[in-house]
Scaffold this motif. Structure first.
Motif, mmCIF file in Angstrom:
data_model
loop_
_atom_site.group_PDB
_atom_site.id
_atom_site.type_symbol
_atom_site.label_atom_id
_atom_site.label_comp_id
_atom_site.label_asym_id
_atom_site.label_seq_id
_atom_site.Cartn_x
_atom_site.Cartn_y
_atom_site.Cartn_z
ATOM 1 N N GLN A 82 34.925 27.060 -4.780
ATOM 2 C CA GLN A 82 35.526 27.599 -6.004
ATOM 3 C C GLN A 82 36.272 26.519 -6.767
ATOM 4 O O GLN A 82 36.213 26.458 -7.998
ATOM 5 C CB GLN A 82 36.457 28.772 -5.685
ATOM 6 C CG GLN A 82 36.979 29.476 -6.912
ATOM 7 C CD GLN A 82 35.865 30.084 -7.757
ATOM 8 O OE1 GLN A 82 34.911 30.647 -7.222
ATOM 9 N NE2 GLN A 82 35.977 29.973 -9.069
ATOM 10 N N LEU A 83 36.967 25.643 -6.058
ATOM 11 C CA LEU A 83 37.674 24.540 -6.702
ATOM 12 C C LEU A 83 36.695 23.640 -7.457
ATOM 13 O O LEU A 83 36.937 23.275 -8.610
ATOM 14 C CB LEU A 83 38.447 23.722 -5.666
ATOM 15 C CG LEU A 83 39.149 22.471 -6.189
ATOM 16 C CD1 LEU A 83 40.231 22.836 -7.197
ATOM 17 C CD2 LEU A 83 39.728 21.678 -5.031
ATOM 18 N N GLU A 97 35.521 25.411 -10.600
ATOM 19 C CA GLU A 97 36.557 25.405 -11.632
ATOM 20 C C GLU A 97 36.715 24.015 -12.252
ATOM 21 O O GLU A 97 36.862 23.887 -13.466
ATOM 22 C CB GLU A 97 37.890 25.884 -11.054
ATOM 23 C CG GLU A 97 37.882 27.315 -10.561
ATOM 24 C CD GLU A 97 37.615 28.341 -11.653
ATOM 25 O OE1 GLU A 97 37.931 28.074 -12.836
ATOM 26 O OE2 GLU A 97 37.103 29.422 -11.322
ATOM 27 N N ARG A 130 33.748 23.443 -14.571
ATOM 28 C CA ARG A 130 33.884 24.234 -15.800
ATOM 29 C C ARG A 130 34.931 23.653 -16.737
ATOM 30 O O ARG A 130 34.804 23.743 -17.950
ATOM 31 C CB ARG A 130 34.242 25.678 -15.462
ATOM 32 C CG ARG A 130 33.086 26.467 -14.902
ATOM 33 C CD ARG A 130 33.473 27.893 -14.601
ATOM 34 N NE ARG A 130 32.347 28.608 -14.012
ATOM 35 C CZ ARG A 130 32.457 29.715 -13.307
ATOM 36 N NH1 ARG A 130 33.646 30.250 -13.099
ATOM 37 N NH2 ARG A 130 31.390 30.291 -12.809
ATOM 38 N N ALA A 131 35.970 23.034 -16.171
ATOM 39 C CA ALA A 131 37.031 22.435 -16.973
ATOM 40 C C ALA A 131 36.655 21.042 -17.463
ATOM 41 O O ALA A 131 37.408 20.428 -18.216
ATOM 42 C CB ALA A 131 38.316 22.362 -16.154
#
Length: 103
Positions: free
Chosen positions: A31-32, A35, A38-39
């Motif tokens: 998940q990290l 994220e 995506r960032a």
């Protein structure tokens, strides 16, 4: 005892008390990475290197009856699905088992 040692020991017990285990850590790591990508912090090449490192390490534990290259490739494909963040991977027993061991 040093304060660094005591801090590490406390963290160790705190993590155990929360119930974290390898699977929970792996889910958090995936998940990290999702994220961060995506960032815009983690680019595609970096994510491929991460997945490649994971696949290479996991394939070290391939059963003798399985072709390491094929096993690594299948693990990499499954990691691609995991890191996409939107697809189910399915059970581990879906991995193909070859008849040669070339590790």
């Amino acid at each position: 005892m040093t304060s660094t040692y005591e801090k590490q020991k406390k963290l160790h017990f705190d993590v155990m008390n929360v119930g974290l285990r390898a699977q929970a850590t792996a889910v958090g790591f995936v998940q990290l990475c999702i994220e961060l990508q995506r960032a815009g912090v983690l680019n595609d090449a970096a994510l491929e290197r991460i997945k490649g490192a994971i696949a290479a390490d996991v394939s070290l534990a391939a059963p003798r009856a399985i072709s390491c290259e094929r096993y690594r490739s299948e693990i990499k494909d499954r990691l691609d699905h995991l890191f996409a963040g939107e697809q189910e991977v399915g059970p581990a027993d879906a991995l193909a088992f070859g008849t040669t061991a070339d590790c």
